[in-house]
Design a protein around this motif. Structure first.
Motif, mmCIF file in Angstrom:
data_model
loop_
_atom_site.group_PDB
_atom_site.id
_atom_site.type_symbol
_atom_site.label_atom_id
_atom_site.label_comp_id
_atom_site.label_asym_id
_atom_site.label_seq_id
_atom_site.Cartn_x
_atom_site.Cartn_y
_atom_site.Cartn_z
ATOM 1 N N GLY A 54 0.811 -1.212 0.000
ATOM 2 C CA GLY A 54 0.000 0.000 0.000
ATOM 3 C C GLY A 54 0.844 1.263 0.000
ATOM 4 O O GLY A 54 2.062 1.227 0.201
ATOM 5 N N GLY A 55 0.180 2.378 -0.211
ATOM 6 C CA GLY A 55 0.849 3.669 -0.240
ATOM 7 C C GLY A 55 1.548 4.026 1.058
ATOM 8 O O GLY A 55 2.486 4.822 1.062
ATOM 9 N N ASP A 56 1.130 3.394 2.151
ATOM 10 C CA ASP A 56 1.765 3.642 3.449
ATOM 11 C C ASP A 56 2.890 2.649 3.742
ATOM 12 O O ASP A 56 3.478 2.663 4.810
ATOM 13 N N GLY A 57 3.183 1.757 2.777
ATOM 14 C CA GLY A 57 4.258 0.787 2.943
ATOM 15 C C GLY A 57 3.840 -0.539 3.545
ATOM 16 O O GLY A 57 4.645 -1.457 3.634
ATOM 17 N N HIS A 58 2.582 -0.680 3.937
ATOM 18 C CA HIS A 58 2.099 -1.935 4.510
ATOM 19 C C HIS A 58 2.053 -3.014 3.426
ATOM 20 O O HIS A 58 1.680 -2.742 2.293
#
Length: 68
Positions: A54-58
């Motif tokens: 995801g965009g948050d790195g998850h």
């Protein structure tokens, strides 16, 4: 998108998405599993794990294709 071979020999296909929870999108999950299957088929049936980032790195592991 990236294909990664870890030092332990495991293959991963990673698909980067800008949304914060791409695994909630069935079409993204289907897409990454198709990528993993294609890589496995092209490389003699090796086991390939598909994951979304995801965009948050998850990282969300969606599933694996090929031989265990």
């Amino acid at each position: 998108d990236r294909v990664v071979k870890r030092r332990d020999g495991m293959w991963w296909v990673l698909d980067f998405k800008s949304s914060s929870h791409p695994a909630a999108q069935p079409e993204y999950c289907e897409q990454i599993l198709n990528y993993a299957q294609a890589w496995s088929d092209a490389h003699g049936g090796v086991r390939v794990t598909g994951a979304l980032v995801g965009g948050d790195g998850h990282l969300w592991v969606v599933g694996a294709r090929g031989e265990a």
